[in-house]
Design a protein around this motif. Structure first.
Motif, short mmCIF file in Angstrom:
data_model
loop_
_atom_site.label_atom_id
_atom_site.label_comp_id
_atom_site.label_asym_id
_atom_site.label_seq_id
_atom_site.Cartn_x
_atom_site.Cartn_y
_atom_site.Cartn_z
N ASP A 120 0.87 -1.17 0.00
CA ASP A 120 0.00 0.00 0.00
C ASP A 120 0.91 1.23 0.00
O ASP A 120 1.77 1.36 0.88
N TYR A 179 0.94 5.10 0.40
CA TYR A 179 0.20 6.28 0.86
C TYR A 179 0.97 7.54 0.49
O TYR A 179 2.20 7.59 0.63
N THR A 231 0.21 12.16 0.04
CA THR A 231 -0.70 13.30 -0.03
C THR A 231 -0.68 13.84 -1.46
O THR A 231 0.38 14.02 -2.05
N THR A 275 -2.19 2.17 -4.68
CA THR A 275 -1.86 3.54 -4.29
C THR A 275 -3.02 4.10 -3.47
O THR A 275 -4.20 3.80 -3.72
N LYS A 276 -2.67 4.90 -2.47
CA LYS A 276 -3.65 5.48 -1.56
C LYS A 276 -3.46 6.99 -1.50
O LYS A 276 -2.97 7.54 -0.52
N ASN A 313 -4.14 10.69 -0.77
CA ASN A 313 -5.00 11.44 0.15
C ASN A 313 -5.20 12.84 -0.40
O ASN A 313 -4.27 13.65 -0.44
N GLN A 319 -9.48 12.86 1.98
CA GLN A 319 -10.22 11.72 1.45
C GLN A 319 -9.35 10.93 0.48
O GLN A 319 -8.49 11.51 -0.19
N GLU A 320 -9.59 9.60 0.41
CA GLU A 320 -8.83 8.80 -0.54
C GLU A 320 -9.33 9.07 -1.95
O GLU A 320 -10.52 8.91 -2.25
N ARG A 349 -7.54 5.38 -6.94
CA ARG A 349 -6.32 4.59 -6.86
C ARG A 349 -5.77 4.32 -8.24
O ARG A 349 -6.49 4.29 -9.23
N ASP A 369 -11.59 3.69 10.45
CA ASP A 369 -11.04 3.29 9.16
C ASP A 369 -10.91 1.78 9.17
O ASP A 369 -10.07 1.22 9.87
N ASN A 400 -6.04 6.25 7.92
CA ASN A 400 -5.13 6.42 6.79
C ASN A 400 -3.87 5.57 6.91
O ASN A 400 -2.76 6.02 6.62
#
Length: 337
Positions: free
Chosen positions: A27, A29, A31, A117-118, A120, A124-125, A128, A275, A316
């Protein structure tokens, strides 16, 4: 269970030997900022900015990092990664945890390491971009994996079987091979979490959520399945599969069914934003550890329920649950009760 009971059980986790076979992923993560005011000189398109990237083990890998957070010291993985930067990152993360990766094979060609991919975007997500969705494992490489698993089974107490992807490592025909191994190693405890292949599992404890249970039975689930629905349909499925069933029910708790007993844990009252990403992996890891430590189902279902409640409060991230976190939540709800 008392806090002392939980602590005593966790002390046995360090001696358990656990194997995990299935779909390993990362995963990623980060921004995402889309309103940057920058345009590419070459393409004339808007440029987005990314920041704070961090990679975390996902899918079967998240089961592994949950096992390690619980105090499992001996964990072996059986699966595949690609010959790419994501595969190297997965090896790095697993090796950092001290996981035995001798049977995590790098496929030289035609295999992308699975990546979610996550991004943000404003809390909010966003959409992807996934890698590895078109992977197809050749039969000769699967045979190599099975040879590795068979070798590992002589030295394992528990095996977790994971199937996550639309093009999984473990297809219907390959589950037949795995079922033969389950039958040949009766002293090893097997736990399966299969998004699509759950109907093919024989002789292992199967973890499902209520949506998966309905899909496997080819029925429509009510919006909020109650305990009676879960018990009736869970027993119907269990009689077909021939193995125990662990049903996660979200905030309603969880239910364990086998031919001898029924055990359940009530949902815990949790405040604030939740979450649920990775909570099922936490349940699987905790149940596997409890199985290996010889815990009774009545104990395992309570501890797995507490562990999942710890994870869903971590936002998250693909969260994990440790002994100290589980004890803190246990004490909070014991005092409240």
């Amino acid at each position: 269970m008392t806090a002392s009971d939980i602590t005593a059980l966790f002390q046995r986790f360090s001696t358990i030997r656990v194997g995990v076979i299935g779909d390993f992923a990362l995963d990623l993560y980060f921004t995402l900022q889309t309103q940057t005011g920058e345009r590419s000189l070459e393409t004339k398109r808007d440029v987005f900015w990314g920041s704070h990237p961090r990679a975390s083990l996902g899918a079967a890998g998240n089961v592994v990092q949950n096992l390690m957070a619980l105090g499992i010291a001996n964990c072996r993985v059986i699966g595949c990664v690609g010959n790419d930067l994501f595969g190297r990152e997965m090896h790095y993360l697993l090796n950092t945890l001290g996981v035995d990766t001798r049977h995590l094979y790098t496929v030289p060609d035609g295999w992308d390491t699975c990546l979610y991919t996550k991004p943000n975007l404003n809390g909010q997500e966003a959409n992807r971009i996934d890698f590895g969705v078109a992977n197809q494992l050749a039969d000769n490489l699967f045979a190599t994996l099975i040879t590795g698993l068979e070798e590992a089974l002589t030295d394992l107490d528990v095996v977790v079987i994971n199937q996550q992807f639309a093009s999984p490592l473990l297809t219907e025909s390959r589950m037949a091979v795995l079922n033969e191994l389950i039958a040949r190693f009766p002293t090893v405890r097997f736990l399966a979490d299969m998004r699509d292949m759950g109907t093919q599992v024989r002789g292992a404890t199967l973890k499902v959520n209520t949506t998966e249970l309905a899909n496997f039975l080819q029925i429509k689930a009510p919006e909020s399945p109650d305990l009676d629905w879960c018990t009736r349909h869970g027993n119907a499925f269990r009689e077909r599969s021939g193995g125990p069933l662990l049903i996660t029910r979200g905030q309603a708790g969880m239910l364990y069914l086998d031919q001898r007993e029924t055990q359940r844990a009530e949902g815990l009252s949790l405040r604030g934003e939740l979450d649920t990403v990775g909570a099922g992996d936490t349940v699987v890891a905790t149940w596997a550890a409890c199985m290996g430590a010889g815990a009774a189902p009545t104990q395992a279902v309570q501890i797995a329920n507490l562990a999942a409640a710890v994870t869903v409060q971590k936002l998250n991230q693909t969260g994990t649950a440790s002994l100290s976190e589980i004890l803190a939540l246990h004490a909070m709800h014991a005092n409240h009760d």
